[in-house]
Structure formats: structure tokens, C-alpha cells
Design a protein around this motif. Structure first.
Motif, PDB file in Angstrom:
ATOM      1  N   UNK A 129       0.852  -1.191   0.000  1.00 49.24           N
ATOM      2  CA  UNK A 129       0.000   0.000   0.000  1.00 49.24           C
ATOM      3  C   UNK A 129       0.888   1.241   0.000  1.00 49.24           C
ATOM      4  N   UNK A 130       0.578   2.124  -0.920  1.00 48.46           N
ATOM      5  CA  UNK A 130       1.262   3.411  -0.959  1.00 48.46           C
ATOM      6  C   UNK A 130       0.290   4.533  -0.650  1.00 48.46           C
ATOM      7  N   UNK A 147       4.457   7.394   1.228  1.00 46.03           N
ATOM      8  CA  UNK A 147       4.914   6.231   1.973  1.00 46.03           C
ATOM      9  C   UNK A 147       4.509   4.957   1.258  1.00 46.03           C
ATOM     10  N   UNK A 148       5.204   3.903   1.610  1.00 42.70           N
ATOM     11  CA  UNK A 148       4.882   2.556   1.135  1.00 42.70           C
ATOM     12  C   UNK A 148       5.009   1.613   2.317  1.00 42.70           C
ATOM     13  N   UNK A 176       8.848  -0.648   5.235  1.00 45.37           N
ATOM     14  CA  UNK A 176       8.272   0.641   4.886  1.00 45.37           C
ATOM     15  C   UNK A 176       9.299   1.479   4.131  1.00 45.37           C
ATOM     16  N   UNK A 177       8.768   2.426   3.404  1.00 45.90           N
ATOM     17  CA  UNK A 177       9.610   3.377   2.677  1.00 45.90           C
ATOM     18  C   UNK A 177       8.891   4.716   2.687  1.00 45.90           C
ATOM     19  N   UNK A 178       9.653   5.809   2.845  1.00 45.77           N
ATOM     20  CA  UNK A 178       9.060   7.140   2.889  1.00 45.77           C
ATOM     21  C   UNK A 178       9.714   8.057   1.864  1.00 45.77           C
ATOM     22  N   UNK A 179       8.876   8.878   1.248  1.00 51.28           N
ATOM     23  CA  UNK A 179       9.391   9.875   0.339  1.00 51.28           C
ATOM     24  C   UNK A 179      10.061  11.017   1.093  1.00 51.28           C
ATOM     25  N   UNK A 197       4.958  -6.864  -3.794  1.00 57.27           N
ATOM     26  CA  UNK A 197       4.421  -6.838  -2.434  1.00 57.27           C
ATOM     27  C   UNK A 197       5.338  -6.105  -1.477  1.00 57.27           C
ATOM     28  N   UNK A 198       6.554  -5.895  -1.880  1.00 58.54           N
ATOM     29  CA  UNK A 198       7.509  -5.178  -1.027  1.00 58.54           C
ATOM     30  C   UNK A 198       7.508  -3.706  -1.413  1.00 58.54           C
ATOM     31  N   UNK A 199       8.430  -2.962  -0.836  1.00 62.95           N
ATOM     32  CA  UNK A 199       8.576  -1.547  -1.188  1.00 62.95           C
ATOM     33  C   UNK A 199       9.831  -1.313  -2.034  1.00 62.95           C
TER      34      UNK A 199
END
Length: 128
Positions: free
Chosen positions: A34-35, A49-50, A58-61, A106-108
């Protein structure tokens, strides 16, 4: 048919906090990332975010600057975006999107690319 519904938007004062929810239906659990995105009038869409299908990645812009957190709820079909210390430039329509597929999707790893499904968005207005 897979569907995403955002909620939790509204009016908040500068410096305040807001938590958005993205509720997914029609998806197989843990098979989608989900982003969160936002788009202000006249501006390009920004990736915020992701979170991976399992919730473990997780990953963030860069635009988030450490003020936003994304997490999956206990029910797994709901993803939250906790936003703190909001500034007026955060005023925008906020969208969640899902990316389905294999392990990479499915990952970021792919960050904000390749989203397959989008919600209709929820308005966030930051103003005094």
C-alpha cells in the motif's frame, strides 16, 4: 472487485496531527503493498509512503521529512498514515493505492511505482 477506501481527512490547524485510514476489500491478505500519495491543486502527485504486504517493510518519500508514519492495523486490511506537525503545504487530496503481484510488488523495492488500484481520495486541509 478489489477496492480501496480512504477516510480520516478533514480540517486541521498547522502543527496538528491527523490519521488517515485506507481500508482494502477484495484482496488476498498480505499480497499487496500500500502506498500513500497526495496531490495539491495545480501540483504533481507526490509519493508519501509505502508499506509491504506483510507490514514489515516501509519506505518514505523525502517530502515526509520524518513527520509521517505508515502502519498496518491488526485486521491487516487497513493501513494507516499518521501525520504529525502538519504544515499548510500539506493541504491536498490524499490517496492510497495498492500494488499486487510477486514478491517485488508486495515489497517496497519498487517504491511508488506500478500501483494497480487506487482509492478515490480524502481531502486534508491544514489551515488556521
Amino acid at each position: 472487485q478489489p477496492q480501496l477506501v480512504e477516510s480520516g481527512g478533514g480540517l486541521v490547524q498547522p502543527g496538528g496531527s491527523l490519521r488517515l485510514s485506507c481500508t482494502a476489500s477484495g484482496f488476498t491478505p498480505e499480497t499487496y503493498a500500500i502506498g500513500w500519495f497526495r496531490q495539491a491543486p495545480g501540483k504533481e502527485r507526490e509519493g508519501l509512503s509505502c508499506i509491504s504486504g506483510s507490514g514489515g517493510q516501509t519506505y518514505y518519500g523525502d517530502v515526509v521529512q520524518g513527520r509521517f508514519t505508515t502502519l498496518r492495523g491488526n485486521a491487516k486490511n487497513t493501513v494507516y498514515l499518521q501525520m504529525n506537525n502538519l504544515k499548510s503545504e500539506a493541504t491536498a487530496v490524499y490517496y492510497c493505492a495498492a500494488r499486487v503481484g510477486g514478491s517485488r510488488e508486495r515489497s517496497c523495492i519498487r517504491r511508488f511505482n506500478g500501483m494497480n488500484y487506487w482509492g478515490k481520495g480524502t481531502q486534508v486541509t491544514v489551515s488556521s
